[in-house]
Design an enzyme around this catalytic site. Structure first.
Site, PDB file in Angstrom:
ATOM      1  N   CYS A   1       0.865  -1.194   0.000  1.00 45.12           N
ATOM      2  CA  CYS A   1       0.000   0.000   0.000  1.00 45.12           C
ATOM      3  C   CYS A   1       0.896   1.237   0.000  1.00 45.12           C
ATOM      4  CB  CYS A   1      -0.948   0.008   1.184  1.00 45.12           C
ATOM      5  SG  CYS A   1      -1.925  -1.510   1.366  1.00 45.12           S
TER       6      CYS A   1
ATOM      7  N   PRO B   1       1.344   7.460  -1.218  1.00 45.73           N
ATOM      8  CA  PRO B   1       1.980   8.300  -2.241  1.00 45.73           C
ATOM      9  C   PRO B   1       3.488   8.142  -2.401  1.00 45.73           C
ATOM     10  CG  PRO B   1       1.578   9.613  -0.305  1.00 45.73           C
ATOM     11  CD  PRO B   1       0.984   8.251  -0.021  1.00 45.73           C
ATOM     12  N   GLY B   2       4.145   7.304  -1.582  1.00 45.80           N
ATOM     13  CA  GLY B   2       5.503   6.918  -1.901  1.00 45.80           C
ATOM     14  C   GLY B   2       6.628   7.467  -1.059  1.00 45.80           C
ATOM     15  N   GLY B   3       6.332   8.293  -0.074  1.00 43.46           N
ATOM     16  CA  GLY B   3       7.403   8.829   0.765  1.00 43.46           C
ATOM     17  C   GLY B   3       8.205   7.739   1.449  1.00 43.46           C
ATOM     18  N   LYS B   4       7.513   6.699   1.911  1.00 46.05           N
ATOM     19  CA  LYS B   4       8.204   5.607   2.595  1.00 46.05           C
ATOM     20  C   LYS B   4       9.031   4.789   1.616  1.00 46.05           C
ATOM     21  CE  LYS B   4       4.409   5.529   5.905  1.00 46.05           C
ATOM     22  NZ  LYS B   4       3.622   6.542   5.168  1.00 46.05           N
TER      23      LYS B   4
ATOM     24  N   ASP C   1       0.883  -1.007  -4.914  1.00 46.61           N
ATOM     25  CA  ASP C   1      -0.321  -0.241  -4.605  1.00 46.61           C
ATOM     26  C   ASP C   1      -1.369  -0.546  -5.666  1.00 46.61           C
ATOM     27  OD1 ASP C   1      -0.948   2.249  -2.583  1.00 46.61           O
ATOM     28  OD2 ASP C   1      -2.160   2.373  -4.418  1.00 46.61           O
TER      29      ASP C   1
ATOM     30  N   ASP D   1       1.540   0.272   5.388  1.00 43.00           N
ATOM     31  CA  ASP D   1       0.806   1.485   5.766  1.00 43.00           C
ATOM     32  C   ASP D   1      -0.627   1.262   5.293  1.00 43.00           C
ATOM     33  OD1 ASP D   1      -0.170   3.967   6.334  1.00 43.00           O
ATOM     34  OD2 ASP D   1       1.317   5.092   5.200  1.00 43.00           O
TER      35      ASP D   1
ATOM     36  N   CYS E   1      -2.406   6.092   9.600  1.00 42.06           N
ATOM     37  CA  CYS E   1      -2.471   7.517   9.942  1.00 42.06           C
ATOM     38  C   CYS E   1      -3.826   7.800  10.593  1.00 42.06           C
ATOM     39  CB  CYS E   1      -2.238   8.391   8.712  1.00 42.06           C
ATOM     40  SG  CYS E   1      -3.352   8.056   7.331  1.00 42.06           S
TER      41      CYS E   1
END
Length: 419
Positions: free
Chosen positions: A237, A240-243, A258, A299, A352
């Site tokens: 998942c 948006p890809g920051g991790k 994703d 996530d 989150c």
């Protein structure tokens, strides 16, 4: 034809209706409603909408004494918008009132209420506005949060929501150098926080890929996972890809999965901009098959109740009806993630969310479902925020933490080790 000042307000009013009446999210309607506007007008519409949504409860309290009965939804939203512009954004009252009246008169459904709009907004009490209570969450969300945390903590969370959120950057390299370049400050975990709102793409280091935008709380799960160079790591998942970027920057062999192709395209764009590499796969996480990984970061899709300071539309667009389905999906995703993990491997589960059902309770239930699974407690030095470690060994983050520095999103993070 609407003038320059009226057009952004009309679009903002339309979007407020989308959120409060149609129960649609800003991420869905804002781009469509503002596509034809100039960049400065798009920014103005977004500012008008987000500020009005944050202050909606306060605006309703200010409007109440001047309304014998609640008007039609579009008129009510027009009054809210005008009240917030005058009292919160401190726009010139004369211009706001004239524009609101013009908008009311431009629509046959609302032209008969133009006099009410004029009379009510002229009574806006700018001096009394700061003395009104901090805007409260709607009852459907406030009640479970009060049950979980108590009224005092929920009030502090609501204050953080009303204050909004600064822009945080995750550096690809050395944090101090990025902070000097962009004029930011370094938080305990290495996040660079900016003062005020800026055009991100114009900041030094954007084109060079020196950093990416990511809330301080959202940057912590990857740190807790502790990916090592050469490890095969799955970001489940991922958008948006920051991790994904963090894991790739650590030198891991990253696969990002994703279900949303458009959001995954954004992940690929950011990988290209930052010069990092990962294998991107568009797939339903529950159906994804691959050889077992050394570590998995999950996530999970959630209520996103921890991000309200950034997304003030959530309390208005949702009503909690989808919560049970999300809780069940999270259970299935934890089970699937464990199935993709090598024995002895690490799984970081995070949401989150502020709801205990999406954090601590999911951890307890996972331990009950999987004999031998254990929580590896988050230790000093993993995140820089050791005060947030709970009795399970997970990290419970809230928007009211770091109040003087601008807060953080709400998150729950736990690290499992597979038997």
């Amino acid at each position: 034809m609407a003038g320059d000042a009226t057009l952004p307000r009309k679009r903002a009013l339309d979007i407020l209706g989308d959120v409060t009446e149609e129960r649609r999210l800003l991420s869905e309607v804002l781009p469509k409603r503002t596509a034809s506007l100039a960049p400065e007008d798009r920014a103005r519409v977004q500012r008008l909408v987000t500020t009005t949504l944050r202050a909606m409860d306060r605006a309703d309290r200010a409007l109440g004494p001047h309304l014998k009965k609640r008007p039609a939804p579009r008129v009510m939203n027009l009054l809210r918008l005008g009240m917030v512009e005058i009292c919160d954004l401190v726009e010139a009252p004369h211009g706001v009132v004239n524009s609101a009246v013009a908008i009311a008169r431009s629509d046959k459904k609302t032209e008969g209420m133009a006099g009410l709009v004029n009379a009510v907004l002229r009574k806006a009490d700018i001096e009394g506005w700061p003395n009104l209570p901090i805007p409260r969450l709607p009852k459907w969300l406030r009640k479970p949060l009060v049950d979980d945390y108590g009224k005092e903590i929920v009030a502090a969370i609501e204050a953080a929501h009303y204050a909004g959120a600064p822009i945080d950057l995750t550096p690809k390299g050395e944090a101090d150098a990025v902070a000097r370049a962009v004029g930011g400050t370094v938080l305990p975990n290495g996040t660079v926080r900016l003062a005020g709102q800026v055009q991100v793409t114009a900041l030094p280091g954007y084109d060079a890929g020196d950093w990416w935008v990511q809330d301080v709380a959202a940057s912590l799960p990857a740190r807790v996972l502790g990916a090592k160079p050469g490890e095969r790591v799955l970001d489940l998942c991922a958008a948006p890809g920051g991790k994904t970027l963090q894991l790739a920057a650590a030198g891991a062999d990253v696969t990002a999965v994703d279900v949303n192709a458009a959001r995954m395209a954004r992940v690929e764009e950011n990988l290209a901009r930052t010069g990092l590499s990962a294998t991107c796969v568009v797939s339903d996480a529950l159906e994804y098959e691959a050889p077992a990984f050394d570590a998995v970061l999950l996530d999970a899709p959630c209520t996103a109740t921890g991000t309200i300071r950034r997304h003030p539309d959530l309390p208005q667009a949702k009503d909690g009806a989808d919560f049970p389905g999300l809780f069940e999906l999270q259970e299935h995703l934890i089970d699937r993630a464990l199935g993709l993990l090598k024995p002895g491997g690490r799984l970081v589960y995070c949401t989150c969310s502020l709801l205990i059902d999406e954090g601590e309770e999911q951890v307890r239930d996972a331990l009950a479902r999987h004999p031998g699974l254990r929580v590896e407690a988050i230790s000093p030095g993993d995140t820089g925020f050791d005060f947030a470690v709970d009795e399970l060994g997970g990290l419970r983050l809230r928007p009211d933490f770091l109040p003087e520095q601008g807060g953080m999103d709400g998150f729950y993070i736990a690290r499992f080790v597979k038997a």
